[in-house]
Design a protein around this motif. Structure first.
Motif, PDB file in Angstrom:
ATOM      1  N   SER A  19       5.608  -0.705   8.205  1.00  0.00           N
ATOM      2  CA  SER A  19       6.259  -1.187   9.414  1.00  0.00           C
ATOM      3  C   SER A  19       6.749  -2.601   9.185  1.00  0.00           C
ATOM      4  O   SER A  19       6.101  -3.386   8.497  1.00  0.00           O
ATOM      5  N   GLN A  20       7.862  -2.945   9.763  1.00  0.00           N
ATOM      6  CA  GLN A  20       8.365  -4.309   9.678  1.00  0.00           C
ATOM      7  C   GLN A  20       7.446  -5.256  10.445  1.00  0.00           C
ATOM      8  O   GLN A  20       7.411  -6.440  10.178  1.00  0.00           O
ATOM      9  N   GLU A  21       6.669  -4.724  11.402  1.00  0.00           N
ATOM     10  CA  GLU A  21       5.789  -5.550  12.214  1.00  0.00           C
ATOM     11  C   GLU A  21       4.607  -6.082  11.413  1.00  0.00           C
ATOM     12  O   GLU A  21       4.026  -7.087  11.765  1.00  0.00           O
ATOM     13  N   PHE A  22       4.237  -5.373  10.366  1.00  0.00           N
ATOM     14  CA  PHE A  22       3.038  -5.744   9.616  1.00  0.00           C
ATOM     15  C   PHE A  22       3.307  -5.547   8.142  1.00  0.00           C
ATOM     16  O   PHE A  22       3.301  -4.428   7.653  1.00  0.00           O
ATOM     17  N   ASP A  23       3.582  -6.625   7.449  1.00  0.00           N
ATOM     18  CA  ASP A  23       3.862  -6.577   6.023  1.00  0.00           C
ATOM     19  C   ASP A  23       2.538  -6.672   5.280  1.00  0.00           C
ATOM     20  O   ASP A  23       1.939  -7.746   5.179  1.00  0.00           O
ATOM     21  N   SER A  24       2.065  -5.545   4.757  1.00  0.00           N
ATOM     22  CA  SER A  24       0.753  -5.499   4.133  1.00  0.00           C
ATOM     23  C   SER A  24       0.648  -6.403   2.904  1.00  0.00           C
ATOM     24  O   SER A  24      -0.442  -6.832   2.546  1.00  0.00           O
ATOM     25  N   ARG A  25       1.769  -6.739   2.279  1.00  0.00           N
ATOM     26  CA  ARG A  25       1.714  -7.622   1.109  1.00  0.00           C
ATOM     27  C   ARG A  25       1.319  -9.044   1.492  1.00  0.00           C
ATOM     28  O   ARG A  25       0.885  -9.816   0.656  1.00  0.00           O
ATOM     29  N   LYS A  26       1.475  -9.399   2.763  1.00  0.00           N
ATOM     30  CA  LYS A  26       1.143 -10.749   3.212  1.00  0.00           C
ATOM     31  C   LYS A  26      -0.268 -10.863   3.767  1.00  0.00           C
ATOM     32  O   LYS A  26      -0.683 -11.943   4.154  1.00  0.00           O
TER      33      LYS A  26
ATOM     34  N   PHE B 104       0.839  -1.182   0.000  1.00  0.00           N
ATOM     35  CA  PHE B 104       0.000   0.000   0.000  1.00  0.00           C
ATOM     36  C   PHE B 104       0.877   1.236   0.000  1.00  0.00           C
ATOM     37  O   PHE B 104       1.799   1.349   0.789  1.00  0.00           O
ATOM     38  N   LYS B 105       0.567   2.148  -0.874  1.00  0.00           N
ATOM     39  CA  LYS B 105       1.325   3.376  -0.973  1.00  0.00           C
ATOM     40  C   LYS B 105       0.558   4.525  -0.318  1.00  0.00           C
ATOM     41  O   LYS B 105       1.104   5.311   0.409  1.00  0.00           O
ATOM     42  N   GLN B 106      -0.717   4.602  -0.638  1.00  0.00           N
ATOM     43  CA  GLN B 106      -1.543   5.673  -0.113  1.00  0.00           C
ATOM     44  C   GLN B 106      -2.705   5.081   0.669  1.00  0.00           C
ATOM     45  O   GLN B 106      -3.084   3.923   0.473  1.00  0.00           O
ATOM     46  N   LEU B 107      -3.288   5.916   1.497  1.00  0.00           N
ATOM     47  CA  LEU B 107      -4.392   5.462   2.336  1.00  0.00           C
ATOM     48  C   LEU B 107      -5.543   4.918   1.496  1.00  0.00           C
ATOM     49  O   LEU B 107      -6.142   3.904   1.841  1.00  0.00           O
ATOM     50  N   LYS B 108      -5.833   5.553   0.365  1.00  0.00           N
ATOM     51  CA  LYS B 108      -6.934   5.083  -0.474  1.00  0.00           C
ATOM     52  C   LYS B 108      -6.679   3.654  -0.980  1.00  0.00           C
ATOM     53  O   LYS B 108      -7.619   2.880  -1.129  1.00  0.00           O
ATOM     54  N   ASP B 109      -5.412   3.286  -1.221  1.00  0.00           N
ATOM     55  CA  ASP B 109      -5.107   1.921  -1.657  1.00  0.00           C
ATOM     56  C   ASP B 109      -5.484   0.913  -0.571  1.00  0.00           C
ATOM     57  O   ASP B 109      -6.007  -0.165  -0.861  1.00  0.00           O
ATOM     58  N   LEU B 110      -5.204   1.267   0.660  1.00  0.00           N
ATOM     59  CA  LEU B 110      -5.537   0.382   1.770  1.00  0.00           C
ATOM     60  C   LEU B 110      -7.047   0.266   1.947  1.00  0.00           C
ATOM     61  O   LEU B 110      -7.563  -0.836   2.150  1.00  0.00           O
ATOM     62  N   ILE B 111      -7.759   1.367   1.827  1.00  0.00           N
ATOM     63  CA  ILE B 111      -9.221   1.341   1.963  1.00  0.00           C
ATOM     64  C   ILE B 111      -9.829   0.492   0.846  1.00  0.00           C
ATOM     65  O   ILE B 111     -10.762  -0.287   1.082  1.00  0.00           O
ATOM     66  N   GLU B 112      -9.301   0.598  -0.361  1.00  0.00           N
ATOM     67  CA  GLU B 112      -9.783  -0.241  -1.465  1.00  0.00           C
ATOM     68  C   GLU B 112      -9.533  -1.717  -1.162  1.00  0.00           C
ATOM     69  O   GLU B 112     -10.376  -2.576  -1.437  1.00  0.00           O
ATOM     70  N   TRP B 113      -8.360  -2.031  -0.604  1.00  0.00           N
ATOM     71  CA  TRP B 113      -8.062  -3.418  -0.269  1.00  0.00           C
ATOM     72  C   TRP B 113      -9.001  -3.927   0.821  1.00  0.00           C
ATOM     73  O   TRP B 113      -9.467  -5.061   0.754  1.00  0.00           O
TER      74      TRP B 113
ATOM     75  N   PHE C 159     -17.487   5.283   2.246  1.00  0.00           N
ATOM     76  CA  PHE C 159     -16.492   6.095   2.930  1.00  0.00           C
ATOM     77  C   PHE C 159     -15.460   6.622   1.941  1.00  0.00           C
ATOM     78  O   PHE C 159     -15.110   7.805   1.963  1.00  0.00           O
ATOM     79  N   LEU C 160     -14.994   5.765   1.068  1.00  0.00           N
ATOM     80  CA  LEU C 160     -13.971   6.158   0.098  1.00  0.00           C
ATOM     81  C   LEU C 160     -14.491   7.253  -0.834  1.00  0.00           C
ATOM     82  O   LEU C 160     -13.769   8.192  -1.167  1.00  0.00           O
ATOM     83  N   GLN C 161     -15.745   7.133  -1.228  1.00  0.00           N
ATOM     84  CA  GLN C 161     -16.314   8.153  -2.121  1.00  0.00           C
ATOM     85  C   GLN C 161     -16.474   9.498  -1.431  1.00  0.00           C
ATOM     86  O   GLN C 161     -16.297  10.545  -2.050  1.00  0.00           O
ATOM     87  N   ASP C 162     -16.813   9.461  -0.134  1.00  0.00           N
ATOM     88  CA  ASP C 162     -17.078  10.701   0.594  1.00  0.00           C
ATOM     89  C   ASP C 162     -15.864  11.264   1.321  1.00  0.00           C
ATOM     90  O   ASP C 162     -15.916  12.384   1.830  1.00  0.00           O
ATOM     91  N   ALA C 163     -14.795  10.510   1.382  1.00  0.00           N
ATOM     92  CA  ALA C 163     -13.634  10.906   2.179  1.00  0.00           C
ATOM     93  C   ALA C 163     -12.909  12.101   1.580  1.00  0.00           C
ATOM     94  O   ALA C 163     -12.938  12.335   0.369  1.00  0.00           O
ATOM     95  N   ASP C 164     -12.237  12.791   2.447  1.00  0.00           N
ATOM     96  CA  ASP C 164     -11.412  13.931   2.058  1.00  0.00           C
ATOM     97  C   ASP C 164     -10.248  13.430   1.197  1.00  0.00           C
ATOM     98  O   ASP C 164      -9.484  12.553   1.616  1.00  0.00           O
ATOM     99  N   ASP C 165     -10.119  13.982   0.008  1.00  0.00           N
ATOM    100  CA  ASP C 165      -9.070  13.546  -0.915  1.00  0.00           C
ATOM    101  C   ASP C 165      -7.677  13.723  -0.330  1.00  0.00           C
ATOM    102  O   ASP C 165      -6.787  12.900  -0.561  1.00  0.00           O
ATOM    103  N   ASP C 166      -7.475  14.797   0.418  1.00  0.00           N
ATOM    104  CA  ASP C 166      -6.156  15.019   1.020  1.00  0.00           C
ATOM    105  C   ASP C 166      -5.789  13.882   1.966  1.00  0.00           C
ATOM    106  O   ASP C 166      -4.643  13.430   1.987  1.00  0.00           O
ATOM    107  N   LEU C 167      -6.760  13.438   2.748  1.00  0.00           N
ATOM    108  CA  LEU C 167      -6.502  12.326   3.670  1.00  0.00           C
ATOM    109  C   LEU C 167      -6.258  11.035   2.888  1.00  0.00           C
ATOM    110  O   LEU C 167      -5.325  10.289   3.181  1.00  0.00           O
ATOM    111  N   MET C 168      -7.085  10.770   1.884  1.00  0.00           N
ATOM    112  CA  MET C 168      -6.951   9.525   1.112  1.00  0.00           C
ATOM    113  C   MET C 168      -5.664   9.487   0.305  1.00  0.00           C
ATOM    114  O   MET C 168      -5.138   8.406   0.023  1.00  0.00           O
TER     115      MET C 168
END
Length: 152
Positions: A73-80, A3-12, A57-66
Protein backbone atom coordinates in the motif's frame (compact mmCIF):
# COMPACT_ATOMS: atom_id res chain seq x y z
CA UNK A 1 13.26 -4.43 2.85
CA UNK A 2 10.16 -4.93 0.75
CA UNK A 3 8.03 -7.80 1.96
CA UNK A 4 6.96 -10.20 -0.72
CA UNK A 5 5.34 -12.99 1.25
CA UNK A 6 3.68 -13.15 4.62
CA UNK A 7 6.53 -15.23 6.06
CA UNK A 8 8.98 -12.40 5.19
CA UNK A 9 6.92 -9.98 7.25
CA UNK A 10 6.65 -12.39 10.19
CA UNK A 11 10.44 -12.85 10.12
CA UNK A 12 10.90 -9.07 10.14
CA UNK A 13 8.50 -8.71 13.10
CA UNK A 14 10.59 -11.27 14.99
CA UNK A 15 13.72 -9.23 14.24
CA UNK A 16 11.93 -6.05 15.34
CA UNK A 17 11.25 -7.60 18.76
CA UNK A 18 14.82 -8.90 18.98
CA UNK A 19 16.19 -5.44 18.18
CA UNK A 20 14.06 -3.87 20.90
CA UNK A 21 15.15 -6.56 23.36
CA UNK A 22 18.83 -5.78 22.72
CA UNK A 23 18.17 -2.05 22.95
CA UNK A 24 16.45 -2.38 26.33
CA UNK A 25 19.15 -4.74 27.65
CA UNK A 26 21.87 -2.28 26.67
CA UNK A 27 20.02 0.60 28.28
CA UNK A 28 19.37 -1.42 31.45
CA UNK A 29 23.04 -2.26 31.86
CA UNK A 30 23.99 1.41 31.61
CA UNK A 31 21.54 2.65 34.26
CA UNK A 32 22.46 3.61 37.80
CA UNK A 33 18.84 3.95 38.90
CA UNK A 34 17.50 0.58 40.07
CA UNK A 35 13.94 1.38 38.95
CA UNK A 36 15.15 2.17 35.45
CA UNK A 37 17.16 -1.05 35.38
CA UNK A 38 14.07 -2.99 36.45
CA UNK A 39 11.83 -1.28 33.89
CA UNK A 40 14.24 -1.82 31.03
CA UNK A 41 14.97 -5.42 32.03
CA UNK A 42 11.24 -6.09 32.17
CA UNK A 43 10.82 -4.63 28.69
CA UNK A 44 13.73 -6.68 27.37
CA UNK A 45 12.15 -9.85 28.75
CA UNK A 46 8.78 -8.99 27.17
CA UNK A 47 10.41 -8.33 23.79
CA UNK A 48 12.28 -11.64 24.08
CA UNK A 49 8.98 -13.39 24.81
CA UNK A 50 7.30 -11.71 21.83
CA UNK A 51 10.16 -12.67 19.49
CA UNK A 52 9.94 -16.29 20.65
CA UNK A 53 6.18 -16.30 20.12
CA UNK A 54 6.61 -15.06 16.55
CA UNK A 55 9.30 -17.69 15.88
CA UNK A 56 7.02 -20.42 17.24
CA UNK A 57 4.14 -19.11 15.18
CA UNK A 58 6.24 -19.15 12.02
CA UNK A 59 7.33 -22.73 12.63
CA UNK A 60 3.79 -23.94 13.28
CA UNK A 61 1.97 -21.81 10.72
CA UNK A 62 0.26 -23.16 7.66
CA UNK A 63 2.73 -22.99 4.77
CA UNK A 64 0.01 -21.95 2.33
CA UNK A 65 -0.80 -18.92 4.46
CA UNK A 66 2.88 -18.02 5.01
CA UNK A 67 3.59 -18.30 1.28
CA UNK A 68 0.77 -15.90 0.38
CA UNK A 69 1.82 -12.72 -1.35
CA UNK A 70 1.21 -9.39 0.33
CA UNK A 71 -0.45 -6.44 -1.30
CA UNK A 72 1.60 -3.31 -0.74
CA UNK A 73 0.00 0.00 0.00
CA UNK A 74 1.17 3.53 -0.64
CA UNK A 75 -0.05 4.33 2.89
CA UNK A 76 2.54 2.10 4.51
CA UNK A 77 5.93 1.64 2.90
CA UNK A 78 7.31 -1.46 4.61
CA UNK A 79 10.87 -0.61 3.54
CA UNK A 80 10.78 2.42 5.84
CA UNK A 81 9.68 0.50 8.95
CA UNK A 82 13.21 0.23 10.44
CA UNK A 83 13.39 4.02 10.63
CA UNK A 84 10.30 3.95 12.86
CA UNK A 85 11.90 1.80 15.56
CA UNK A 86 12.37 4.20 18.46
CA UNK A 87 15.93 4.02 19.75
CA UNK A 88 15.26 5.42 23.20
CA UNK A 89 18.80 6.81 23.29
CA UNK A 90 17.62 9.68 25.47
CA UNK A 91 15.74 7.50 27.94
CA UNK A 92 16.45 9.36 31.15
CA UNK A 93 13.41 8.41 33.19
CA UNK A 94 10.38 6.16 33.28
CA UNK A 95 8.34 8.64 31.21
CA UNK A 96 10.86 8.46 28.35
CA UNK A 97 10.80 4.67 28.48
CA UNK A 98 7.00 4.63 28.47
CA UNK A 99 6.88 6.97 25.48
CA UNK A 100 9.32 4.69 23.67
CA UNK A 101 7.34 1.51 24.26
CA UNK A 102 4.10 3.17 23.22
CA UNK A 103 5.68 4.28 19.93
CA UNK A 104 7.07 0.80 19.25
CA UNK A 105 3.69 -0.78 19.97
CA UNK A 106 1.84 1.79 17.85
CA UNK A 107 4.11 1.13 14.86
CA UNK A 108 3.31 -2.57 14.92
CA UNK A 109 -0.39 -2.11 15.66
CA UNK A 110 -0.79 0.35 12.78
CA UNK A 111 0.97 -2.04 10.42
CA UNK A 112 -1.19 -4.98 11.54
CA UNK A 113 -4.39 -2.98 11.11
CA UNK A 114 -3.40 -1.86 7.62
CA UNK A 115 -2.40 -5.38 6.64
CA UNK A 116 -5.78 -6.62 7.88
CA UNK A 117 -7.54 -4.13 5.60
CA UNK A 118 -5.31 -5.11 2.64
CA UNK A 119 -5.71 -8.84 3.22
CA UNK A 120 -6.68 -10.88 0.22
CA UNK A 121 -8.48 -13.59 2.18
CA UNK A 122 -10.20 -14.04 5.52
CA UNK A 123 -7.38 -16.11 7.05
CA UNK A 124 -4.87 -13.35 6.42
CA UNK A 125 -7.28 -10.68 7.69
CA UNK A 126 -7.98 -12.68 10.85
CA UNK A 127 -4.28 -13.20 11.49
CA UNK A 128 -3.54 -9.49 11.32
CA UNK A 129 -6.58 -8.55 13.41
CA UNK A 130 -5.40 -11.02 16.06
CA UNK A 131 -1.85 -9.65 15.91
CA UNK A 132 -3.20 -6.09 16.30
CA UNK A 133 -5.32 -7.13 19.28
CA UNK A 134 -2.37 -8.93 20.87
CA UNK A 135 -0.10 -5.93 20.32
CA UNK A 136 -2.62 -3.61 21.96
CA UNK A 137 -2.90 -6.01 24.91
CA UNK A 138 0.90 -6.04 25.18
CA UNK A 139 0.97 -2.23 25.18
CA UNK A 140 -1.55 -2.19 28.03
CA UNK A 141 0.48 -4.77 29.99
CA UNK A 142 3.72 -2.87 29.52
CA UNK A 143 2.09 0.46 30.41
CA UNK A 144 0.51 -1.00 33.53
CA UNK A 145 3.77 -2.52 34.75
CA UNK A 146 5.79 0.61 33.96
CA UNK A 147 3.15 2.59 35.85
CA UNK A 148 3.57 0.34 38.87
CA UNK A 149 7.30 0.95 38.88
CA UNK A 150 6.68 4.66 38.66
CA UNK A 151 4.41 4.59 41.73
CA UNK A 152 7.07 3.04 43.96
Amino acid sequence: MAFKQLKDLIEWITEYHEMLEKQYETLASSQDDERMQMALSFLASREHHLAEMMEDFLQDADDDLMDSWLVDSQEFDSRKIPSHIPECTGCEDIHDVHKNIMQANKTLTDMYQLRSMLAQNTREAELFRELADNQQAEARLQSKDIGRLEMY
